[in-house]
Design a protein around this motif. Structure first.
Motif: not given
Length: 299
Positions: A59, A128, A133-137, A140-141
């Motif tokens: 991550t 992250l 699960s905050y964002a996909n990548g 996006a974060a």
């Protein structure tokens, strides 16, 4: 051209080493954020992999690799730039006499510049890692963080602690590595210009381990604060200094200095040794050699 080559070598060495140690950094960050759940480094690896899958240990790899390439570019390139400018201004004899101070000043100046670029990516990495699960990548974060908190709130809440962490860390890293390498060459009865490339890389590895452990211990309290302040809601809803004060009071001085320290010494000792070795190797590959202070005749 030397400065560009040094910056490129710095970017590559920092990106490779920080990216490669992402799993260790994930565990270290979780230990700082939730010590009750992750009390040890080895146990942390097993717990994260068991609950979230082995991929969870990677991550934040994207912002880590990219962020530290940018930081390494300005840090290593900046240290070489400032170091040589000091030598040109003072002359080789005065520069030799003041080489430790030159290392410290060059490292501090280069790190402040580098941290302006690193801070947003480090904030994204920590977000992250603390909330997978905050964002996909990475992108996006970053977009979500900016929309929710604004650019300054999202990416520069940790600027003061990152300076408190990175500036002493980098000053110790370059000054201790320079002094340790000098003593190693002295014990061998030689100097860098008279050694083969492989010998110089070996010296860089040994002196890098010493420098990394020293730098990790010095900068660890600020590293703990940085990890905690980038966790959503940490320290309350006030300004940055208020939040930092609340976090420090809640955590306590001893825990600020020791939570995750063992993992960080392993990580930073390995990372720093690797950085100096890769830096020298990449410089050699692009037809350059690292600038070393020259001891005047009779000194």
């Amino acid at each position: 051209m030397y400065y560009l080559k040094a910056a490129l070598a710095g970017g590559i060495c920092c990106s490779i080493t920080h990216g490669g140690l992402t799993p260790v950094d994930v565990v270290k960050t979780r230990m700082q954020l939730d010590p009750a759940k992750y009390p040890s480094m080895i146990g942390g690896f097993g717990k994260i992999a068991g609950e979230e899958g082995a991929a969870a240990l990677l991550t934040g790899l994207g912002p880590t690799a990219f962020g530290y390439f940018v930081q390494g570019w300005f840090k290593f390139g900046g240290v070489e730039f400032f170091k040589i400018q000091f030598v040109n201004a003072l002359g080789e004899e005065k520069a030799w006499d003041n080489r430790n101070n030159i290392y410290l000043a060059s490292a501090a100046g280069a790190e402040v510049i580098a941290d302006v670029f690193l801070c947003p990516l480090e904030a994204t990495r920590i977000r992250l890692v603390s909330n997978p699960s905050y964002a996909n990548g990475m992108m996006a974060a970053m977009g979500k963080m900016a929309a929710e908190e604004g650019v300054v709130g999202a990416f520069y809440s940790g600027f003061f602690p990152i300076l408190c962490k990175q500036v002493p860390y980098t000053m110790a890293k370059f000054a201790v590595q320079g002094a340790a390498a000098e003593q190693i060459y002295k014990s061998m009865g030689t100097e860098p210009t008279k050694c083969s490339g492989s010998t110089n890389i070996t010296v860089s590895l040994g002196s890098g381990v010493i420098a990394g452990v020293a730098a990790a211990i010095i900068s660890h309290p600020a590293d703990t604060l940085l990890s905690k302040i980038n966790k959503a809601g940490a320290g309350g809803d006030g300004g940055m200094l208020s939040r930092l004060s609340n976090i420090a009071a809640e955590t306590g001085f001893v825990k600020l200095c020791t939570q995750g320290l063992g993992a960080r010494c392993v990580m930073i000792g390995t990372l720093t040794a690797g950085q100096f070795a890769i830096f020298d190797s990449v410089l050699g590959a692009v037809g350059a050699s690292k600038y070393h202070f020259h001891k005047p005749e009779g000194k």
